[in-house]
Enzyme design. Structure first.
Site, PDB file in Angstrom:
ATOM      1  N   SER A   5      -3.641  -2.296  -6.877  1.00 22.68           N
ATOM      2  CA  SER A   5      -2.800  -1.143  -6.560  1.00 22.68           C
ATOM      3  C   SER A   5      -3.340   0.138  -7.162  1.00 22.68           C
ATOM      4  O   SER A   5      -2.909   1.218  -6.776  1.00 22.68           O
ATOM      5  CB  SER A   5      -1.355  -1.370  -6.993  1.00 22.68           C
ATOM      6  OG  SER A   5      -1.249  -2.273  -8.037  1.00 22.68           O
TER       7      SER A   5
ATOM      8  N   HIS B 217      -4.137  -3.431   0.683  1.00 24.28           N
ATOM      9  CA  HIS B 217      -3.048  -3.201  -0.264  1.00 24.28           C
ATOM     10  C   HIS B 217      -1.716  -3.556   0.389  1.00 24.28           C
ATOM     11  O   HIS B 217      -1.234  -2.836   1.265  1.00 24.28           O
ATOM     12  CB  HIS B 217      -3.085  -1.718  -0.691  1.00 24.28           C
ATOM     13  CG  HIS B 217      -2.029  -1.346  -1.676  1.00 24.28           C
ATOM     14  ND1 HIS B 217      -1.508  -0.084  -1.756  1.00 24.28           N
ATOM     15  CD2 HIS B 217      -1.397  -2.063  -2.624  1.00 24.28           C
ATOM     16  CE1 HIS B 217      -0.601  -0.047  -2.712  1.00 24.28           C
ATOM     17  NE2 HIS B 217      -0.516  -1.228  -3.249  1.00 24.28           N
TER      18      HIS B 217
END
Ligand code: NAD
Length: 735
Positions: free
Chosen positions: A440, A461
């Site tokens: 992240s 992601h």
């Protein structure tokens, strides 16, 4: 009759079978030519004395996917370009009310008409079925029925609001329509959206049977003495329904959605009058909503852009599609377990690897638990669970990753661990396997630096919870090759989620912008704005939760960690944020990490709702009374700071497509959906006014509101994002 989209045959008993089969399309859609046909069909049914009744069905897998949305946007454009001159508005009204008139003609043709639905009928397609006198569906569990218009900023405009409210009663109809719920077959039967389910092969026979048994069918609301289920608005129960519905509507939408407001109004006003007047009321409201910027923006982002991104708009041309079969997932924690679940649920094989078999099995058990819960809700079967679980191979052996088309790493957010894991994986993977990190915060380029095949390295992601969040942010590192990007996109499409593509940078796109919303909440606390006021105004502005609640969800220690890493990287250039000291005190002194340890800006009791932490006041300057603040300004600040950061991402080249910005904004962090996303929000305000707002906020609150050079330039030229950066569109073929 010269029909382009339907076949029409009458048998010896005088029963007409009308089969909808649009040439060259996989789905039937309502466009001008379909309406021409339906009009002619209605005329024939009414005037041909040899016809006793009709079956309306489809040769496609489904019945109809709704109105061709480009037809609606075309009408919207007509009005915006003509500057709302009365002639254009009249054209719009006639255009949007046409389907409603055609359906009414079918409904009042005097002969029984049965909708025989082989599969999905939604939106305008379901409205056609509602205009028939009976709805029989084939037994296709995945087929969906209902009126989803509310979800894209509209209301059903071809009689749906009126007929559904008369069929189910206002309360049930409003619940379905306001949420845009389109239940699957059994749910639709339970909700009485369809009358009967029969085996596919019996569909036409059952429809025939009904016609023969109901020779004089008319809609219930056309029969004298008709009573609205649950009563009309001016009745005791009606009063209760609408008072409650109004309160729920306000609570859920803060009146930000003109489409939903009009939907409520259509049902309320429509139930006070006869059906024909009611249909005119609905059509007027529909035309009115269609002219709002909210409807235009929501249709653009939540329909067109989402669909285009989902269908590979950002896929590099020239890379052949490869069917993905086996996916490796390293790290079976919160994210890895979720990724394995959605992978296996999509029919792909997943190898779920962790440090030891126990951890890997624990990750696999997550899928078992999730599907078991769905079985208890009647939404899955144990057979499905076994099939999905059979596709997940829990492992602690890297050699099991051999033969994977794609490997996704989701181990701890620690550079050294990620480096070690990627080296061990690369040692067993073939040259063609794509390797992705679900990091992240760590830039993809830096993670790929130690890779032997950096061209195969990409960022994928996911958002938490993986099963529920529809967005996936794909990150292109400096050396990421086209095949890696295409594979990542193909994977996201295989699992049925929507991808956006962004360039590598700190926080990528979504985390970076969300950070500004949260920080603005901190800044307000430091100014003495009452916490409850910040939170409420965040939601009233259109965000799914206030900035402090959101900080609790993403974890306060994570926010502190990111601030420290940014500070370390930027050195003296780090501008500082008003809430830096607050974050430090929350985490270091008070151990308030957020929802995860039940202690954040809120307290999270084991039972009952969260409440704001009373101790917060001690860490802040004295709270001022709410009257000292301008609520409108606070709302604006909370949206402007995010939209401005999005514009900066665009200017920095992190975002390269307006669709990524807006779809990512809504699906990733819930940016005020009624606006159509952060860049649509700027366009809606107007770049000139937006820059003026930024400047005023900059003077009052500091340089974080300084408008960027691109914005200033666009404002000076009177440009909009969608005007200047309109993506190259594939032909807008119908939905
Ligand atoms: P987690 O702590 O729940 O899971 C990490 C898993 O990795 C654990 O099961 C652990 O045993 C395993 N692991 C650690 N070292 C390993 C090794 N050497 N080999 C194999 N397995 C190993 O963490 P998470 O929340 O699932 O996050 C995983 C990654 O996803 C992180 O990079 C995180 O930043 C990212 N991410 C998290 C979220 C979120 O909301 N949690 C959202 C997006 C991305």
């Amino acid at each position: 009759m010269n029909l382009k989209n339907f076949s029409f045959e009458t048998d010896a008993d005088g029963i007409a079978t009308i089969i909808w089969d649009m040439p060259g399309k996989t789905t039937n859609l309502i466009d001008e030519s379909a309406m021409d046909d339906l009009d002619a069909i209605a005329e024939r049914l009414a005037t041909d004395a040899g016809i006793r009744g009709a079956i309306l069905t489809s040769a496609k897998e489904g019945f109809c996917g709704g109105a061709d949305i480009s037809m609606l946007t075309g009408l919207n454009l007509l009005v915006s370009e003509a500057g709302r001159d009365p002639e254009a508005v009249e054209k719009l009204y006639n255009g949007v009310s046409r389907l409603s008139r055609v359906i009414r003609k079918i409904e009042t043709c005097g002969k029984p008409v049965v909708a025989a639905l082989p599969g999905t009928a939604v939106g305008g397609g379901y409205e056609i079925a509602l205009g028939c006198h009976h709805r029989i569906a084939a037994k296709v569990p995945r087929a969906r029925y209902g009126l989803p218009e509310g979800k894209i900023g509209l209301l059903p405009g071809a009689g749906g609001t009126q007929r559904l409210a008369r069929l189910l009663g206002a309360s049930e109809a409003l619940q379905l329509m306001l949420k845009g719920t389109i239940p699957k077959m059994s749910g639709a039967l339970g909700a009485r959206l369809i009358d009967k389910v029969v085996p596919k092969g019996r569909l036409l026979a059952e429809a025939r049977k009904w016609i023969l048994a109901n020779p004089g069918a008319a809609a219930p609301w056309d029969i004298k003495g008709f009573r609205i289920p649950g009563g009309p608005p001016y009745s005791k129960s009606g009063m209760m329904t609408f008072a409650a519905a109004n309160a729920i509507y306000r609570r859920e939408t803060y009146d930000n959605y003109p489409g939903l407001r009009a939907l409520m109004k259509a049902v309320y006003d429509g139930l006070l009058v006869d059906i024909d007047t009611a249909l005119r009321i609905e059509a007027r409201l529909f035309a009115h909503v269609l002219m709002t910027p909210e409807a235009r923006n929501m249709m653009r982002t939540l329909f067109f852009s989402m669909r285009e991104l989902g269908r590979g708009a950002r896929r590099p041309a020239g890379v052949k599609t490869k069917k993905l079969r086996k996916i490796g997932i390293i790290g079976a924690g919160l994210m890895g377990a979720g990724i394995a679940h959605v992978t296996a649920a999509a029919g792909l094989r997943a190898v779920l690897l962790d440090r030891d078999l126990e951890a890997a099995e624990k990750g696999k058990a997550h899928t078992a638990k999730a599907i078991t819960k769905r079985i208890a809700q009647g939404r899955a079967t144990s057979k499905e669970r076994e099939a999905v679980l059979a596709r997940i191979h829990a492992s602690d052996t890297y050699a099991d990753l051999r033969g994977c088309d794609l490997v996704i790493e989701a181990v701890f957010e620690n550079r050294d661990i990620k480096t070690e894991v990627s080296a061990r994986a690369e040692a067993v993977l073939g040259r063609g396997t794509i390797y992705a990190s679900n990091t992240s915060t760590l830039p993809i380029t830096s993670l790929a630096a130690t890779s032997k095949r950096p061209e195969n390295f990409v960022g994928i992601h996911f958002f938490s919870p993986v099963e529920r969040m529809m967005l996936v942010e794909i990150i292109i590192g400096e050396q990421t090759g086209d095949t890696a990007l295409a594979t990542a996109l193909d994977f996201v499409s295989a699992i049925g989620k929507t991808p956006i593509v962004v360039q590598d940078s700190r926080g990528f796109y979504t985390s970076r912008v969300v950070g500004t919303y949260i920080s603005e909440g901190h800044a307000m606390l430091m100014e003495g704005v009452p916490a409850a006021m910040i939170e409420n105004l965040g939601r009233i502005a259109g965000m799914p939760m206030g900035p402090l609640a959101l900080n609790d969800e993403v974890a306060i220690d994570l926010a502190l960690k990111i601030t420290r890493a940014t500070k370390a990287d930027l050195g003296p250039a780090y501008p500082g944020a008003p809430g830096d000291a607050l974050l430090e005190a929350m985490v270091e002194t008070h151990g308030r990490l957020g929802h995860k340890n039940r202690k954040g800006f809120y307290d999270y009791p084991k039972i009952g709702k969260k409440t704001l932490w009373p101790g917060l006041a001690k860490l802040l300057p004295p709270v001022k009374p709410p009257e000292d603040f301008d609520a409108e300004e606070i709302k604006q600040r909370l949206l402007v700071i995010q939209a401005l950061e999005t514009a900066r991402c665009f200017e920095d080249g992190i975002l390269t497509d307006v669709r990524d910005a807006d779809v990512g904004g809504i699906l990733g962090f819930g940016f005020a959906p009624f606006s159509g996303g952060p860049l649509s929000y700027i366009d809606m305000v107007g770049t000139g006014d937006f820059v003026a707002r930024c400047k005023a906020l900059e003077t009052k609150f500091g340089p974080r509101f300084k408008p960027s050079a691109l914005l200033i330039e666009m404002a000076a030229r009177g440009e909009s994002f969608y005007g200047r950066f309109a993506p190259e569109k594939p032909a807008r073929e119908a939905a």
